[in-house]
Design an enzyme around this catalytic site. Structure first.
Site, PDB file in Angstrom:
ATOM      1  CG  ASP A  20      32.589   8.473 -16.777  1.00 14.90           C
ATOM      2  OD1 ASP A  20      33.692   9.034 -16.732  1.00 14.90           O
ATOM      3  OD2 ASP A  20      31.570   9.004 -17.263  1.00 14.90           O
ATOM      4  CG  HIS A  23      27.656  12.513 -20.931  1.00 16.93           C
ATOM      5  ND1 HIS A  23      27.358  11.671 -21.969  1.00 16.93           N
ATOM      6  CD2 HIS A  23      28.440  13.470 -21.462  1.00 16.93           C
ATOM      7  CE1 HIS A  23      27.910  12.104 -23.082  1.00 16.93           C
ATOM      8  NE2 HIS A  23      28.593  13.203 -22.798  1.00 16.93           N
ATOM      9  CE  LYS A  30      31.549   7.935 -20.684  1.00  5.29           C
ATOM     10  NZ  LYS A  30      30.596   9.063 -20.847  1.00  5.29           N
ATOM     11  N   GLY A  71      33.442  11.557 -11.204  1.00  3.29           N
ATOM     12  CA  GLY A  71      33.845  12.081  -9.906  1.00  3.29           C
ATOM     13  C   GLY A  71      35.129  11.533  -9.335  1.00  3.29           C
ATOM     14  NE  ARG A  78      30.598  17.592 -20.605  1.00  2.83           N
ATOM     15  CZ  ARG A  78      31.153  18.789 -20.792  1.00  2.83           C
ATOM     16  NH1 ARG A  78      31.477  19.529 -19.737  1.00  2.83           N
ATOM     17  NH2 ARG A  78      31.387  19.258 -22.001  1.00  2.83           N
ATOM     18  NE  ARG A 101      34.028  18.298 -15.664  1.00  8.49           N
ATOM     19  CZ  ARG A 101      32.948  17.520 -15.593  1.00  8.49           C
ATOM     20  NH1 ARG A 101      33.011  16.345 -14.978  1.00  8.49           N
ATOM     21  NH2 ARG A 101      31.804  17.904 -16.131  1.00  8.49           N
ATOM     22  CB  SER A 126      28.874   7.017 -17.283  1.00  5.52           C
ATOM     23  OG  SER A 126      29.125   8.350 -17.685  1.00  5.52           O
ATOM     24  NE  ARG A 163      37.552  15.696 -10.175  1.00  8.54           N
ATOM     25  CZ  ARG A 163      36.762  15.179 -11.120  1.00  8.54           C
ATOM     26  NH1 ARG A 163      36.913  13.916 -11.474  1.00  8.54           N
ATOM     27  NH2 ARG A 163      35.827  15.918 -11.697  1.00  8.54           N
ATOM     28  CD  GLN A 175      32.279   8.932 -27.533  1.00  8.30           C
ATOM     29  OE1 GLN A 175      33.122   9.573 -28.171  1.00  8.30           O
ATOM     30  NE2 GLN A 175      31.038   9.350 -27.390  1.00  8.30           N
TER      31      GLN A 175
END
Length: 364
Positions: A289, A258, A234, A291, A261, A313, A256, A293, A129
């Protein structure tokens, strides 16, 4: 015998108890009021699943093709800086776990392990990246090293002409600890990221100093001239930008925001996915990209047209709790859940997932 976490949420809780508060906030925080951060997760709850019955699901596969690689799991580890903030092995542990799981790793430009050490540890695909730095020579050197080390693609983040207002970092006066470095770049280029001041963020100050906000579509030609690797963008959230990306010959896009963020209040990534997929030609895959889980989340994203997803995360949660084995366990949980979801939906492979799998979640 004690049982480890059975979900990514279990790893989240365990990591929260282990990490210093300012590191936890840096990893977990979003921008502004964190509306988009929350909405990334909540959007998955807008869909219900429509299973088919009496289908032979004695053998289900989670394998997908992507940019010349065959992935046993349609998951990439999203680009995230400074894995050594949560574990001393950092990105080398993450790379080993990704290969063991049949996933791929997108190494961040601000990785805390060298490109070469990640390549030596990896048994699966590695992508690099990039942020668009003012120092073009630094970008060119990274690209050259990545190609020499066997990286399989370049991913340019296009939603960060400046860093979002991440309130947790501002309150904490967050800066990168001096013993953690972006080792693939000149230390002088990274110095500002290590300077902590009350009410400011070393990360944001560094971005203002080093990120080039003049990036436009025409600059993609500069990257193409320096590398034959597939180019992924991205940060695409609209059909308009998806069409322009395809016109410029990009090889894939990542839908995405981010991780919530950057600009707070933008669409959840999952909500933007259908229009981006519809605007792309069939040969240009979209990744999601934001959320993800659970394995069921992956199935929903694939049903809406994503070829694969990026997970961020939860990987750092696993790394913080159990190092390489924790990352592997997180990825294995996602694969087991995805395979379980496929079987109960009456679908054998990710390719069998389409819009007929989904319905709007009923409301009162």
């Amino acid at each position: 015998m004690p049982v480890g976490p059975l979900t990514t949420a279990g790893y989240e809780r365990a990591a929260h108890t282990q990490l210093p508060p300012e590191i936890w906030d840096f990893i977990e925080g979003g921008s502004g009021l964190e509306r988009t951060l929350a909405a990334n997760r909540e959007m998955f709850g807008h869909y219900a699943l429509r299973p088919r019955t009496l289908v032979d699901v004695s053998a289900c596969s989670t394998t997908v093709p992507l940019l010349g690689s065959e992935l046993r799991l349609p998951v990439g580890i999203a680009p995230m800086a400074y894995h050594r903030l949560v574990h001393s092995d950092g990105e080398t542990a993450t790379a080993r776990a990704a290969g063991r799981a049949g996933a791929f790793l997108v190494a961040g430009i601000f990785a805390s392990r060298t490109l070469e050490s990640m390549a030596a540890a990896a048994t699966g695909p590695l992508w690099l990246q990039l942020y668009w730095l003012r120092r073009r020579d630094a970008l060119a050197a990274l690209i050259e090293r990545a190609e020499a080390a066997g990286f399989a693609a370049l991913m340019l983040t296009v939603d960060a002409p400046r860093i979002g207002r991440r309130m947790r970092d501002l309150r904490n006066g967050f800066a990168v600890p001096p013993h953690i470095r972006a080792v693939n770049l000149d230390p002088a280029l990274m110095a500002t990221s290590h300077r902590a001041n009350a009410g400011s963020s070393g990360i944001a100050d560094h971005a203002r100093e080093q990120f080039d906000p003049s990036l436009t579509w025409s600059d993609l030609a500069w990257l193409r001239e320096r590398s034959s690797l597939p180019l992924v963008l991205k940060g695409i959230l609209t059909a308009e930008d998806a069409r322009i990306a395809a016109d410029h010959g990009v090889d894939a896009v990542v839908v995405s925001n981010h991780g919530g963020r950057q600009l707070d209040g933008v669409l959840p990534a999952l909500a933007a996915l259908p229009e981006v997929v519809a605007a792309l030609p069939p040969e240009v895959p979209a990744l999601l990209d934001g959320g993800v889980r659970t394995g069921t989340d992956i199935a929903v994203a694939l049903a809406l047209g994503a070829r694969a997803v990026l997970v961020g995360r939860p990987v750092l949660w696993g790394l913080a709790v159990e190092g390489e084995d924790g990352v592997l366990r997180v990825l294995d949980l996602l694969r087991d859940e995805l395979e379980h979801t496929l079987a109960l939906l009456g679908r054998r492979t990710p390719a069998d997932l389409d819009g007929t799998v989904l319905a709007p979640w009923p409301t009162a």
